[in-house]
Design a protein around this motif. Structure first.
Motif, PDB file in Angstrom:
ATOM      1  N   LYS A 183       0.833  -1.211  -0.086  1.00 23.46           N
ATOM      2  CA  LYS A 183       0.094  -0.110  -0.030  1.00 23.46           C
ATOM      3  C   LYS A 183       0.656   1.377   0.062  1.00 23.46           C
ATOM      4  N   PRO A 184       0.691   2.166  -0.722  1.00 22.00           N
ATOM      5  CA  PRO A 184       1.420   3.567  -0.785  1.00 22.00           C
ATOM      6  C   PRO A 184       0.990   4.190   0.583  1.00 22.00           C
ATOM      7  N   VAL A 185       1.927   4.867   1.022  1.00 21.74           N
ATOM      8  CA  VAL A 185       1.742   5.721   2.154  1.00 21.74           C
ATOM      9  C   VAL A 185       1.032   7.021   2.117  1.00 21.74           C
ATOM     10  N   TYR A 186       0.107   7.278   2.718  1.00 21.87           N
ATOM     11  CA  TYR A 186      -0.701   8.254   2.667  1.00 21.87           C
ATOM     12  C   TYR A 186       0.236   9.385   3.322  1.00 21.87           C
ATOM     13  N   LYS A 187       0.598  10.428   2.813  1.00 22.54           N
ATOM     14  CA  LYS A 187       1.587  11.579   3.561  1.00 22.54           C
ATOM     15  C   LYS A 187       0.402  12.524   4.057  1.00 22.54           C
ATOM     16  N   TYR A 188       0.122  12.416   5.161  1.00 22.45           N
ATOM     17  CA  TYR A 188      -0.978  13.272   5.811  1.00 22.45           C
ATOM     18  C   TYR A 188      -0.297  14.485   6.308  1.00 22.45           C
ATOM     19  N   TRP A 189       1.012  14.588   6.494  1.00 22.97           N
ATOM     20  CA  TRP A 189       1.544  15.807   6.998  1.00 22.97           C
ATOM     21  C   TRP A 189       1.858  16.607   5.913  1.00 22.97           C
ATOM     22  N   GLU A 190       1.445  16.338   4.710  1.00 22.48           N
ATOM     23  CA  GLU A 190       1.991  17.250   3.512  1.00 22.48           C
ATOM     24  C   GLU A 190       0.668  17.825   3.085  1.00 22.48           C
ATOM     25  N   ASP A 191      -0.658  17.351   3.320  1.00 20.02           N
ATOM     26  CA  ASP A 191      -1.821  17.761   3.420  1.00 20.02           C
ATOM     27  C   ASP A 191      -2.205  19.027   3.900  1.00 20.02           C
ATOM     28  N   THR A 192      -1.842  20.054   3.583  1.00 20.86           N
ATOM     29  CA  THR A 192      -1.926  21.413   4.491  1.00 20.86           C
ATOM     30  C   THR A 192      -3.679  21.914   4.657  1.00 20.86           C
ATOM     31  N   ALA A 193      -4.398  21.169   3.939  1.00 19.15           N
ATOM     32  CA  ALA A 193      -5.897  21.340   4.082  1.00 19.15           C
ATOM     33  C   ALA A 193      -6.364  20.819   5.477  1.00 19.15           C
TER      34      ALA A 193
ATOM     35  N   LEU B 168      -6.610   9.517  14.801  1.00 23.17           N
ATOM     36  CA  LEU B 168      -5.344   9.232  14.863  1.00 23.17           C
ATOM     37  C   LEU B 168      -4.837   7.921  15.348  1.00 23.17           C
ATOM     38  N   TYR B 169      -5.417   7.299  16.066  1.00 21.52           N
ATOM     39  CA  TYR B 169      -5.231   5.781  16.588  1.00 21.52           C
ATOM     40  C   TYR B 169      -5.280   4.822  15.379  1.00 21.52           C
ATOM     41  N   TRP B 170      -5.837   5.294  14.271  1.00 20.63           N
ATOM     42  CA  TRP B 170      -5.820   4.372  13.122  1.00 20.63           C
ATOM     43  C   TRP B 170      -4.688   4.768  12.064  1.00 20.63           C
ATOM     44  N   ILE B 171      -3.575   5.485  12.556  1.00 20.47           N
ATOM     45  CA  ILE B 171      -2.527   6.122  11.745  1.00 20.47           C
ATOM     46  C   ILE B 171      -1.155   5.829  12.525  1.00 20.47           C
ATOM     47  N   ASN B 172      -0.366   5.115  11.913  1.00 23.10           N
ATOM     48  CA  ASN B 172       1.110   4.827  12.246  1.00 23.10           C
ATOM     49  C   ASN B 172       2.046   6.205  12.052  1.00 23.10           C
ATOM     50  N   PRO B 173       2.431   6.750  13.373  1.00 20.26           N
ATOM     51  CA  PRO B 173       3.136   7.907  13.394  1.00 20.26           C
ATOM     52  C   PRO B 173       4.457   8.002  12.578  1.00 20.26           C
ATOM     53  N   ASN B 174       5.024   6.467  12.491  1.00 21.38           N
ATOM     54  CA  ASN B 174       6.406   6.243  11.983  1.00 21.38           C
ATOM     55  C   ASN B 174       6.202   6.552  10.369  1.00 21.38           C
ATOM     56  N   ASP B 175       5.093   6.650  10.005  1.00 21.20           N
ATOM     57  CA  ASP B 175       4.995   6.735   8.378  1.00 21.20           C
ATOM     58  C   ASP B 175       5.777   8.138   7.953  1.00 21.20           C
TER      59      ASP B 175
ATOM     60  N   LEU C 216       8.442   9.210   9.520  1.00 20.54           N
ATOM     61  CA  LEU C 216       9.873   9.198   9.482  1.00 20.54           C
ATOM     62  C   LEU C 216      10.455   8.120   8.390  1.00 20.54           C
ATOM     63  N   TYR C 217       9.651   6.992   7.998  1.00 25.54           N
ATOM     64  CA  TYR C 217      10.115   6.115   6.963  1.00 25.54           C
ATOM     65  C   TYR C 217      10.021   6.974   5.679  1.00 25.54           C
ATOM     66  N   ALA C 218       8.846   7.651   5.476  1.00 28.65           N
ATOM     67  CA  ALA C 218       8.791   8.452   4.041  1.00 28.65           C
ATOM     68  C   ALA C 218       9.933   9.371   4.074  1.00 28.65           C
ATOM     69  N   THR C 219      10.131   9.979   4.947  1.00 24.10           N
ATOM     70  CA  THR C 219      11.422  10.942   4.890  1.00 24.10           C
ATOM     71  C   THR C 219      12.705  10.575   4.724  1.00 24.10           C
ATOM     72  N   VAL C 220      12.888   9.125   5.139  1.00 17.28           N
ATOM     73  CA  VAL C 220      14.207   8.602   5.174  1.00 17.28           C
ATOM     74  C   VAL C 220      14.216   7.752   3.517  1.00 17.28           C
ATOM     75  N   ASN C 221      12.992   7.598   3.074  1.00 15.51           N
ATOM     76  CA  ASN C 221      12.933   6.719   1.879  1.00 15.51           C
ATOM     77  C   ASN C 221      12.991   7.798   0.891  1.00 15.51           C
ATOM     78  N   THR C 222      12.517   9.248   1.002  1.00 22.04           N
ATOM     79  CA  THR C 222      12.541  10.226   0.114  1.00 22.04           C
ATOM     80  C   THR C 222      12.905  11.568   0.881  1.00 22.04           C
ATOM     81  N   PRO C 223      14.178  11.695   0.901  1.00 20.56           N
ATOM     82  CA  PRO C 223      14.710  12.763   1.966  1.00 20.56           C
ATOM     83  C   PRO C 223      14.386  14.246   1.192  1.00 20.56           C
TER      84      PRO C 223
END
Length: 584
Positions: free
Chosen positions: A50-60, A342-349, A351-358
């Protein structure tokens, strides 16, 4: 073990198995779109994740404060992304309430509604109402003890004990609960998968309880029941069936037992109490908006009488309420402005998305120090103090083309013949110059001066600057160890040399190859010859340079992987037979 206890054991085992399964397993899917991290293969087949949904980039989905924090985060002025707005969860639940105490419970019914809000990725708070109806029938007679003390009963049951008669305790209790519970999610934080399908949680909180219990102590004519007609030697289910057949379903208000403290009395039979909650639950996500769950909640009231019965000689009088229920949970909120809870969202998403695409990582500028500015970094420079302007090889060592021991930058005779060794401090060989050479040299210099004048006249007529007759320092080409073919990198260098030779048509260039230090065997000689031969052939065949302008030189001591170019007045040799004759 009765059916209700068995059910609870099975429920606990179910939740425990699901907790370990979801905590330690990854989440590959068969139908998810391919991850941006590339193809993952397993036994020859593509493993689609599954692709990671980058919720931190969704400014809305950020608040006004979150918008400011995101801008600072995006510019690398703050290390943390903002916490997004997330949805509330509303739940409807239906279940089985059971009062645990000295009286065996019977089937009851309960239900209610709840609202849950996340406090973070682990903790959340839930506000809940539960209404329940619980019943119970004992499976034995209670009566006066042999020493005359009251073994069982108070209130309405005293009519039996006063006459020395046995009775079967029973109850019908309604409870209205308002809870505030704090939930801790156990499995959404993972280092091996993205967001979970299951949400496993523990709960703890407080409960405000309105309790009303009645008993069936007398028939509709207010007469005592004849419990002695029941056969108590059979099975529990048979005994309880006989008890239910005997009772008429009367609801005799029992009232609050004496000596039991409550918060308040709500009428003649209803009391207000406080209790503590604890429990465990699990929810399964069907969609991003809907999930279903199962939960076991225990309520321990401060005043523990919930069945209207006291056994003074038995410590099992304390009652507590368990509520096993199934739940339907729906996320409430605008999906364009809020993420799922938020209890359905893994906060490590993040960290790992940043490491994968810095994209937001600060990386220092690469600095490769070169103290002597010779083009070879200090880390690999074997001669870190090379004089300015001196030509060096790939190891940063000053070059000595004719291997006479005098570096080229000090050598006044850069191509000393081997038979003229040893040389003096200026690199000039010991061979005397033939008398004819001076005449030839002077003639050559005069011809070059004439050529300069002709070129100057032609160039001045076109308003061009007259170039210098010297080509200056020419670059070297380098071969991989064991290779003699011209690489694409070498092709670019040879084009530069060819351009210079076209610019200076009267200049010749010596092409020199080497055998290494102490490796002057036939194979090393052949490799040196091949590199020079391939270089000259490329300049002639590919770049159109006249072969008579290229002086063939090979076999000297030096870097075997390097071919050097040096401007010369020599005109031969242009071809030299290979040291290893073909076919011999």
């Amino acid at each position: 073990m009765n059916i209700f206890t068995q059910f609870r054991y099975l429920l606990f085992l179910f939740l425990l198995i699901n907790f370990f399964f979801t905590s330690f397993s990854q989440e590959p899917t068969k139908d998810a779109s391919q991850s941006s991290g590339g193809d993952n293969t397993k036994t020859g087949n593509k493993l689609k994740l599954k692709p990671v949904y980058k919720y931190w980039e969704d400014t809305a989905k950020n608040s006004k404060t979150g918008q400011l924090q995101y801008q600072a985060f995006k510019k690398n002025n703050y290390p943390y992304p903002p916490k997004p707005r997330d949805k509330w969860e509303i739940s409807a639940h239906l279940g089985l309430p059971i009062i645990h105490g000295p009286i065996l419970p019977a089937l009851g019914i309960g239900g209610g509604i709840a609202f849950r809000k996340s406090l973070g990725h682990v903790f959340s708070v839930r506000f809940e109402y539960t209404g329940s109806l619980s019943r119970g029938y004992d499976n034995q007679l209670q009566y006066l003890s042999s020493d005359g003390t009251t073994k069982a009963g108070y209130g309405l049951w005293n009519r039996y004990t006063d006459l020395g008669l046995g009775f079967v305790p029973n109850y019908r209790t309604t409870i209205h609960q308002v809870d505030v519970n704090f939930l801790a999610t156990l499995n959404n934080i993972s280092y091996y998968r993205s967001n979970p399908k299951w949400n496993i949680y523990l709960l703890a909180g407080v409960s405000l309880m309105a309790v009303n219990f009645t008993i069936d102590a007398f028939d509709r004519n207010n007469n005592l029941y004849d419990f002695s007609s029941i056969n108590f030697d059979g099975s529990n289910s048979n005994i309880r069936k006989q008890v239910r057949n005997l009772l008429e379903g009367s609801r005799n208000p029992q009232g609050q037992p004496s000596g039991v403290s409550v918060l308040a009395n709500l009428g003649a039979t209803q009391t207000l109490r406080i209790g503590a909650n604890t429990g465990i639950g699990a929810s399964f996500k069907i969609t991003k908006h809907v999930n279903i769950g199962i939960e076991e909640k225990l309520t321990l009231p401060v005043t523990g009488n919930l069945d209207g019965y006291t056994n003074s000689n038995n410590l099992s009088n304390y009652n507590f309420l368990s509520y096993t229920n199934i739940r339907v949970n729906i996320n409430l909120g605008n999906k364009n402005r809020k993420v799922e809870p938020l209890y359905w969202i893994n906060p490590n998403d993040y960290l790992y998305a940043t490491v994968n695409t810095p994209k937001t990582l600060k990386t220092p500028k690469v600095v490769l120090p070169d103290a002597d500015n010779d083009g070879v970094t200090d880390q690999f420079d074997l001669q870190p103090n090379t004089p300015p302007g001196a030509r060096v090889d790939t190891h940063g060592v000053t070059m000595d083309v004719d291997t006479d021991g005098v570096p080229d930058y000090r050598d006044k005779e850069p191509l000393t013949q081997l038979n003229c060794f040893p040389v003096n401090a200026d690199g000039v060989g010991s061979c005397p110059e033939p008398s004819c050479c001076k005449e030839v040299r002077d003639l050559t210099i005069r011809m070059e001066d004439i050529e300069k004048e002709v070129n100057a006249t032609a160039n001045n007529s076109n308003n061009n600057v007259i170039p210098d007759s010297s080509m200056g320092v020419l670059p070297s080409i380098h071969f991989k160890t064991g290779y003699v073919d011209i690489s694409p990198e070498n092709e670019n260098v040879l084009r530069i040399i060819a351009d210079k030779m076209r610019k200076y048509p009267s200049a010749n260039v010596q092409v020199s190859g080497y055998t290494g230090i102490g490796y002057a065997n036939k194979m090393a000689q052949q490799m040196s010859w091949d590199k020079v031969n391939n270089t000259i052939k490329y300049l002639v065949d590919k770049l159109g340079i006249d072969e008579h302008r290229l002086i063939f030189s090979y076999g000297a001591n030096g870097d075997a992987n390097t071919v050097n170019f040096l401007e010369t007045k020599a005109s031969s040799p242009n071809r030299i037979p290979p040291p290893v004759q073909q076919g011999k």
